[in-house]
Structures are given as C-alpha cells and as structure tokens.
Design an enzyme around this catalytic site. Structure first.
Site, short mmCIF file in Angstrom:
data_model
loop_
_atom_site.label_atom_id
_atom_site.label_comp_id
_atom_site.label_asym_id
_atom_site.label_seq_id
_atom_site.Cartn_x
_atom_site.Cartn_y
_atom_site.Cartn_z
N TYR A 67 -16.77 -0.77 9.15
CA TYR A 67 -16.33 -0.37 7.81
C TYR A 67 -17.11 0.85 7.32
O TYR A 67 -16.57 1.72 6.64
CB TYR A 67 -16.40 -1.55 6.82
CG TYR A 67 -15.17 -2.41 6.97
CD1 TYR A 67 -14.01 -2.11 6.27
CD2 TYR A 67 -15.14 -3.48 7.85
CE1 TYR A 67 -12.86 -2.85 6.45
CE2 TYR A 67 -14.00 -4.24 8.04
CZ TYR A 67 -12.86 -3.91 7.33
OH TYR A 67 -11.71 -4.64 7.51
N ARG A 70 -15.52 3.80 8.89
CA ARG A 70 -14.26 4.15 8.23
C ARG A 70 -14.50 4.76 6.86
O ARG A 70 -13.80 5.67 6.45
CB ARG A 70 -13.35 2.91 8.15
CG ARG A 70 -12.80 2.56 9.53
CD ARG A 70 -12.03 1.26 9.50
NE ARG A 70 -10.86 1.32 8.65
CZ ARG A 70 -10.21 0.25 8.19
NH1 ARG A 70 -10.63 -0.97 8.53
NH2 ARG A 70 -9.16 0.37 7.41
N GLN A 101 -0.51 -0.97 1.00
CA GLN A 101 -1.24 -1.84 1.93
C GLN A 101 -2.55 -1.17 2.31
O GLN A 101 -3.36 -1.75 3.02
CB GLN A 101 -0.42 -2.05 3.21
CG GLN A 101 0.91 -2.73 2.96
CD GLN A 101 1.82 -2.54 4.18
OE1 GLN A 101 1.83 -3.35 5.10
NE2 GLN A 101 2.59 -1.49 4.19
N ASP A 104 -7.79 2.54 1.59
CA ASP A 104 -8.46 3.79 1.20
C ASP A 104 -8.26 4.05 -0.29
O ASP A 104 -7.56 3.29 -0.97
CB ASP A 104 -7.97 4.97 2.07
CG ASP A 104 -6.49 5.29 1.86
OD1 ASP A 104 -6.05 5.34 0.69
OD2 ASP A 104 -5.76 5.50 2.85
N HIS A 172 -3.93 -5.31 0.18
CA HIS A 172 -4.94 -5.64 1.20
C HIS A 172 -6.36 -5.28 0.76
O HIS A 172 -7.25 -5.15 1.60
CB HIS A 172 -4.59 -4.93 2.52
CG HIS A 172 -3.35 -5.49 3.17
ND1 HIS A 172 -2.64 -4.85 4.17
CD2 HIS A 172 -2.68 -6.66 2.96
CE1 HIS A 172 -1.61 -5.60 4.55
NE2 HIS A 172 -1.61 -6.70 3.81
N CYS A 180 -19.10 -11.14 -2.74
CA CYS A 180 -20.24 -11.92 -2.25
C CYS A 180 -19.75 -13.15 -1.49
O CYS A 180 -18.87 -13.88 -1.97
CB CYS A 180 -21.13 -12.35 -3.43
SG CYS A 180 -22.53 -13.37 -2.88
N THR A 245 5.04 3.01 6.62
CA THR A 245 4.60 1.70 7.10
C THR A 245 5.56 1.18 8.16
O THR A 245 6.77 1.28 7.99
CB THR A 245 4.44 0.66 5.97
OG1 THR A 245 4.13 -0.62 6.55
CG2 THR A 245 5.68 0.52 5.10
N ALA A 288 5.25 12.18 5.73
CA ALA A 288 5.24 11.97 4.27
C ALA A 288 4.97 13.28 3.51
O ALA A 288 5.66 13.59 2.54
CB ALA A 288 4.18 10.93 3.92
P1 OAD Z 1 0.93 0.96 10.90
O1 OAD Z 1 -0.10 1.69 11.70
O2 OAD Z 1 1.48 -0.32 11.42
O3 OAD Z 1 2.17 1.92 10.66
C1 OAD Z 1 2.00 3.24 10.26
C2 OAD Z 1 3.36 3.87 10.06
O4 OAD Z 1 3.13 5.20 9.61
C3 OAD Z 1 4.23 3.97 11.33
O5 OAD Z 1 5.53 3.54 11.04
C4 OAD Z 1 4.18 5.46 11.67
O6 OAD Z 1 5.38 5.92 12.27
C5 OAD Z 1 4.02 6.04 10.28
N1 OAD Z 1 3.46 7.41 10.22
C6 OAD Z 1 2.62 8.05 11.07
N2 OAD Z 1 2.37 9.29 10.62
C7 OAD Z 1 3.04 9.45 9.46
C8 OAD Z 1 3.19 10.50 8.51
N3 OAD Z 1 2.57 11.66 8.67
N4 OAD Z 1 3.97 10.29 7.42
C9 OAD Z 1 4.59 9.10 7.24
N5 OAD Z 1 4.50 8.08 8.10
C10 OAD Z 1 3.75 8.24 9.19
O7 OAD Z 1 0.30 0.79 9.45
P2 OAD Z 1 0.76 -0.15 8.25
O8 OAD Z 1 2.24 -0.38 8.30
O9 OAD Z 1 0.18 0.39 7.03
O10 OAD Z 1 -3.56 -4.71 7.46
O11 OAD Z 1 0.02 -1.47 8.66
C11 OAD Z 1 0.10 -2.57 7.81
C12 OAD Z 1 -1.16 -3.37 7.88
O12 OAD Z 1 -1.49 -3.67 9.24
C13 OAD Z 1 -2.39 -2.66 7.38
O13 OAD Z 1 -2.50 -2.70 5.98
C14 OAD Z 1 -3.49 -3.41 8.05
C15 OAD Z 1 -2.90 -3.48 9.45
O14 OAD Z 1 -3.38 -4.41 10.28
C16 OAD Z 1 -4.75 -5.31 7.33
O15 OAD Z 1 -5.77 -4.78 7.68
C17 OAD Z 1 -4.64 -6.67 6.73
#
Ligand code: OAD
Length: 299
Positions: A67, A70, A101, A104, A172, A180, A245, A288
């Site tokens: 962490y 990151r 989700q 950051d 998240h 704590c 996402t 995006a």
């Molecule tokens: P993912 O890594 O699963 O998905 C990221 C998405 O962003 C994919 O669909 C990519 O195609 C897309 N992507 C990549 N570059 C991009 C750009 N420049 N503009 C727009 N989209 C782009 O991430 P999340 O869906 O956020 O949870 O993952 C969901 C959760 O899974 C996270 O919050 C985390 C993870 O495990 C926890 O930690 C509980």
C-alpha cells in the site's frame, strides 16, 4: 462527432438524474495501473497474498509495504482530463451522483481542479442541496456568474466546498484512510509509511492498535452506507455512464443493472471489452481522457 457519441450526448441531455460509475480505467491515463488486462496489478501480484484480511493477519508488513508503494505511485500522478471533465460537469449540471470503485484520490483532486477552473472563469456556483439532486434551471444556465478572477482573488473556501459537494461515493474505501484493527476508529492518513519492520507500522493514536488500510479486501463486506447510497442513486438514474471498469467484481458491478432494471439507459466508455458490452445502449470504445471531455461538454 460519431453517431454513437451524438446518441450518448442526447441521452445525457435528456436525463434528469445520472449516475457515473468508474473503475481503475478512469485513472489509467494518470499513470495508475489497472487490476486486470496488460500491466494490471493482478498480473504481477496475487490478490490473496495482498488484498485479503488473511494476508494482513499473516504478514501486515508486506501488505503495508504494497500500500505504501501504491501511495507513492499516486503522489506522482495527477488527475486526467476525464476526472476533471466529470467534476466540472457535475458542478455545472447538478443531478449527477459519482460512484467509484477506485481507492485513489484522483476524483477529489480532479474536482478541486474543476472548481478552480470554474472560479477563474467566474462560473463557480455553490448550489444548495445535496450532490445528486436534480439541477435547478438556474444551475443549468450557461452564462458566467461573475467576471473572471485572477489567481490571487480565488475564493479558496468556496472552491473546497464545491469540490466536496461532488466527491465520489466510494464502494471500496480509500488508500488514504486507515482503520484501527482494535478499536475500529477510522481516520485520514497521508503521513509517510515506514514498513521496514512490524514495529514501525502505523498505530492508532487512541488505543495503540495496529492500523490497516481502510479499503475493502476480497471476502469483506462493502461499507453499508456507501452501498445503499450508490445503489439508490443507480436505481433512480435515467442514465448510468460507466467509465473504465471491466465489471468483474461483485457486488459493485451489479450497480449498472440497477439502472437498467429500472428502465434507465447505459452508456459504456472503455477501450477494452467489459461485462456490460451486450447490455449497453451506447458503447464508446476509447480511452476515458479522450472520450469523456467531448461527451460531457455542455450537455
Ligand atoms: P479492472 O482492472 O478490472 O478494469 C479496468 C478497465 O479499465 C478495463 O475494462 C480496461 O479495458 C479499462 N481501461 C484501461 N485503460 C483505460 C482508459 N485509458 N480509459 C478507460 N478505460 C480504460 O479494474 P476495475 O473494474 O476497477 O477491487 O476493478 C474492480 C475492482 O477489482 C477494483 O476496485 C479492485 C479490483 O480487485 C478491490 O480491490 C476490492
């Protein structure tokens, strides 16, 4: 403008309530790695070694080190055009709830940039009413509110208050908050981390217990208030705008179905395949930062 972009803009212009749902992709152009896909965090690290309560119980130092790494990455990142455009649109339009989700703080920092930009242009209003409430006619008016301001005249408190009004609902948690493990007290935590040994890990100021990142790990429940607020906003929304996402992690991913199930429309912005591609009313394939600013300009 493509036919798809025009169709998306028409849906947004006709909507009273909108929910914007973001994932790691919205921060990708800021330099924050996503979880899945090429270069994704889960390609390099195993989730069960780092992002589970069991992993923290087994080796808190290793988890904090990850962490801390990151957090360090984020310190070097800036909000991108998509973060700023979403916030600017929310500030001008009203009726939009932002659900993320991401752990950051780039939506918050994007909101500060957007509010500062609007203040410089003399267009910053501090609307009454909660974020997500439908815009009044007045708030929708395009005319500047006052004459443009120089940087030394910027109303700093008004800018901070406006940015806070468009803060995201976090499903998240946040990498800059801690909880704590003993007394469960929560607080913001941005101080540098020393994860060189277990003895140097951050401790609770009240009870001395070991602090943990206030994020949701695999196998943990999502914060109840955030879940309720997010799903309520999605159920009421005329449009759900999904940005960056994959839609792979439940229960967050089900938010989009909440809007669709209530008769709302779904717009998806993503350069890669997502779980929502078959159900999207409009599918915009692209990054995006390239797609979102044009999509939201003056709608
Ligand atoms: P993912 O890594 O699963 O998905 C990221 C998405 O962003 C994919 O669909 C990519 O195609 C897309 N992507 C990549 N570059 C991009 C750009 N420049 N503009 C727009 N989209 C782009 O991430 P999340 O869906 O956020 O949870 O993952 C969901 C959760 O899974 C996270 O919050 C985390 C993870 O495990 C926890 O930690 C509980």
């Amino acid at each position: 403008m493509s036919g798809e972009s025009a169709a998306a803009r028409e849906l947004l212009a006709g909507a009273v309530r909108v929910v914007v749902f973001t994932g790691a992709g919205v921060s990708a152009e800021s330099g924050v790695p996503t979880f899945r896909g090429p270069g994704g965090l889960w390609k390099t690290f195993r989730p069960e070694q780092l992002a589970t309560p069991e992993a923290f119980a087994r080796d808190p130092r290793l988890v904090w080190e990850w962490y801390g790494w990151r957090r360090g990455l984020l310190a070097a990142c800036r909000p991108n055009l998509a973060h700023v455009a979403i916030a600017r649109w929310m500030l001008r339009r009203g009726g939009v709830a932002l659900v993320t989700q991401n752990v950051d703080d780039l939506h918050e920092r994007g909101a500060l940039e957007a509010a500062t930009g609007l203040a410089r242009e003399g267009r910053l209003r501090v609307a009454a009413g909660p974020a997500g409430a439908p815009a009044s006619e007045e708030a929708r008016a395009a005319a500047p509110d006052a004459s443009p301001l120089h940087d030394d005249e910027l109303p700093v408190e008004k800018i901070a208050a406006a940015a806070a009004r468009v803060a995201p609902i976090r499903l998240h948690g946040s990498i800059f908050h801690v909880r704590c493990t003993n007394c469960r007290a929560r607080s913001e935590h941005r101080a540098p981390l020393d994860a060189s040994s277990e003895a140097t890990l951050p401790r609770c100021g009240a009870c001395g217990g070991l602090l943990r990142p206030d994020v949701v790990w695999f196998g943990e429940a999502l914060p109840e208030g955030a879940l309720e607020a997010a799903f309520g906003a999605a159920a009421r929304a005329d449009v759900c705008l999904v940005v960056g996402t994959a839609g792979a992690v439940q229960p967050a991913a089900a938010l989009v179905h909440e809007t669709a199930g209530g008769g709302g429309r779904v717009i998806v912005v993503d350069p890669g395949e997502t779980a929502y591609d078959a159900m999207a009313d409009v599918r915009l394939w692209g990054a995006a930062g390239e797609v979102v600013p044009g999509l939201l300009r003056d709608v």
